[in-house]
Design a protein around this motif. Sequence first.
Motif, PDB file in Angstrom:
ATOM      1  N   LYS A 383     -22.887   3.695  50.653  1.00 25.67           N
ATOM      2  CA  LYS A 383     -23.327   4.804  51.512  1.00 25.67           C
ATOM      3  C   LYS A 383     -23.487   4.403  52.972  1.00 25.67           C
ATOM      4  O   LYS A 383     -23.643   5.268  53.832  1.00 25.67           O
ATOM      5  CB  LYS A 383     -24.634   5.382  50.980  1.00 25.67           C
ATOM      6  CG  LYS A 383     -24.493   5.980  49.582  1.00 25.67           C
ATOM      7  CD  LYS A 383     -25.808   6.520  49.070  1.00 25.67           C
ATOM      8  CE  LYS A 383     -25.645   7.101  47.667  1.00 25.67           C
ATOM      9  NZ  LYS A 383     -26.927   7.603  47.118  1.00 25.67           N
ATOM     10  N   ARG A 390     -33.659   4.927  55.137  1.00 23.82           N
ATOM     11  CA  ARG A 390     -33.055   5.465  53.917  1.00 23.82           C
ATOM     12  C   ARG A 390     -34.086   5.578  52.799  1.00 23.82           C
ATOM     13  O   ARG A 390     -34.919   4.669  52.606  1.00 23.82           O
ATOM     14  CB  ARG A 390     -31.886   4.583  53.470  1.00 23.82           C
ATOM     15  CG  ARG A 390     -30.658   4.729  54.343  1.00 23.82           C
ATOM     16  CD  ARG A 390     -29.523   3.831  53.906  1.00 23.82           C
ATOM     17  NE  ARG A 390     -29.149   4.034  52.503  1.00 23.82           N
ATOM     18  CZ  ARG A 390     -28.141   3.403  51.911  1.00 23.82           C
ATOM     19  NH1 ARG A 390     -27.404   2.531  52.614  1.00 23.82           N
ATOM     20  NH2 ARG A 390     -27.853   3.624  50.650  1.00 23.82           N
ATOM     21  N   PHE A 406     -29.203   4.226  61.306  1.00 22.52           N
ATOM     22  CA  PHE A 406     -28.249   4.224  60.197  1.00 22.52           C
ATOM     23  C   PHE A 406     -26.822   4.204  60.729  1.00 22.52           C
ATOM     24  O   PHE A 406     -26.485   4.904  61.682  1.00 22.52           O
ATOM     25  CB  PHE A 406     -28.446   5.463  59.325  1.00 22.52           C
ATOM     26  CG  PHE A 406     -27.440   5.569  58.215  1.00 22.52           C
ATOM     27  CD1 PHE A 406     -27.490   4.719  57.128  1.00 22.52           C
ATOM     28  CD2 PHE A 406     -26.409   6.516  58.275  1.00 22.52           C
ATOM     29  CE1 PHE A 406     -26.547   4.810  56.104  1.00 22.52           C
ATOM     30  CE2 PHE A 406     -25.468   6.618  57.257  1.00 22.52           C
ATOM     31  CZ  PHE A 406     -25.543   5.764  56.170  1.00 22.52           C
TER      32      PHE A 406
END
Length: 597
Positions: A383, A390, A406
């Motif tokens: 991902k 997260r 991220f």
Amino acid sequence: MYQIEYDGDHMVIRCPRRLVGDTSLSRFLGDIVLQSLMENAQSAETASRMARQKRLDEIPKGIALLRNPDFNKGTAFTEEEKDALGIRGLVPPRVHTIQEQIRRVLENLRRKPNNLEKYIFLTGLQDRNKTLFYRVLLDNIEELLPIVYTPTVGQACQEYGHIFRRPRGIYISPHDRGRVVKVLRNWPHKNVRIIVVTDGERILGLGDLGADGMGIPVGKLALYTACAGIHHSQSLPVALDVGTDNEALRDDPLYIGVRRPRLRGPEYDALVEEFVMAVQHVFPGALIQFEDFANRNAFRLLQRYRNRVCCFNDDIQGTAAVALAGLYGALRLTGGRLQDQRILFMGAGEAGLGAGELVVSAMTAEGLDPQEARSRCWFMDSKGLIVQARDDLNEHKRVFAHPHPFVADLASAVETLRPTALIGVSGVAGLFNEGVLRTMARINDRPIVFALSNPTSNAECTAREAYEATDGRVIFASGSPFEPFTYKGRTVRTGQGNNIYIFPGVGLGVIASGARHVTDEMFFVAAKSLAQMVLPEDLQEGMIFPRLTRIREVSLKIAQAVAYVAYRSALATVDPPEDLEAYIQSLAYVPEYESYV
């Protein structure tokens, strides 16, 4: 009046001082000595003859001998053995040396059209004559390792039901609940010291292969014998056949496992528990190596059993040690310290997280604060970058989640984090594309790139791709081997960062010391020992691991370091020998024919 005593290898005659020099007594004692020596010689000859007869009685006779791979010599039985063992006429008249037999094996092997056919041929040899099989494998390890193990073993597992010839190892299914002890007792060899077990859910990077995953324990244990000299009679491959979620396998009429979805939850745990406890009962003290379990089970099974029995997980701990050894080897080329590196792991499963934990331990050993050491290890999963923001992270990933925005793709992560080392343990081919590799070369004079995923078809990049994208400045290693190639007029040989360098030596060290548990420190010293075995000429050719031709030497050195940890940590159950190196050397099985008469 006199006494005859033995002091080691010497005879000592004791008599009163007044009789010393008496010639008649000297002649008399001389006769006594001669008679004693003759009696001892006759006694020794009798004992030797009885031992040979006992050995002869243990060996199968006639056609049963020729069908027993533990004792069979094929065309190498001597004339005396043919008569004593009842096989005259059952084998050709000509007596061949083992070297002549090896020539025949290699001639036939090299005629095979592909590696899978070579794998099948070598499997047949192992079924007929184990001594010859291990002699061929040990003497030709660089040529045959890719056939006996990765990458060919992956294809063999995918087609295991279709190439199946004869059973090897023990299969344990849910139907065996309550009688696993009885099942293990069916194994013909009783002195088992090491067991490799899989449930087949994550075979290499190929996924769920169920009972067909038995090829992995069989292959691993062949390497234990070839690379570390652990006798094949002391090893046991085990497949926990708990079903498969691979519908194509369940629909295959030639699939060898039970046709049901995978066992999960308490029932699965109960079967594993019964197996582990049955091992303690049937083969007490045996080392259990967990192999190719899925992430969901690998970490928790290791955590559950590591302090209860003697065990380790090769995918977590063995891969970690080989990755750390590769980093140490790379630093011999780049200079600097491990604690100064910034490492980006592509893949956050067993291999990646296990490597991260061992690297943190190594950095801490160099004097770095543990939290600072963790901050130098970054991870990406399917991902994206693992960061604190997260909310989908399990406990193993969360310890490596750092405060950072991220990032979804690898190219952006490399550009942002500017790692000195990029380690691929994702199982996804081609992730290290030209753009990623060029960025690594732009931010580092000597970029460290490890594409460790197996088999070769799953490697994150090839050796040639890494060299061409970095103008030849890369320090590269891969999990499966790549053929040497020419780059700018020079031959490049890249290192194979495969667990074969670690687990055989660790296993031998544990067996030699009788260690009750396998610790992280054992894998740490294994990594350091492996890195120290790399020769300057290896580094000059681009290799950061020793040549496979030295694998026995490497494994014995690692075994010595592991056994030393066991003794120092009070984990050993075998008394410490005076010379640890010589003791471990003496344990190593050498595949040579012994005389039966």
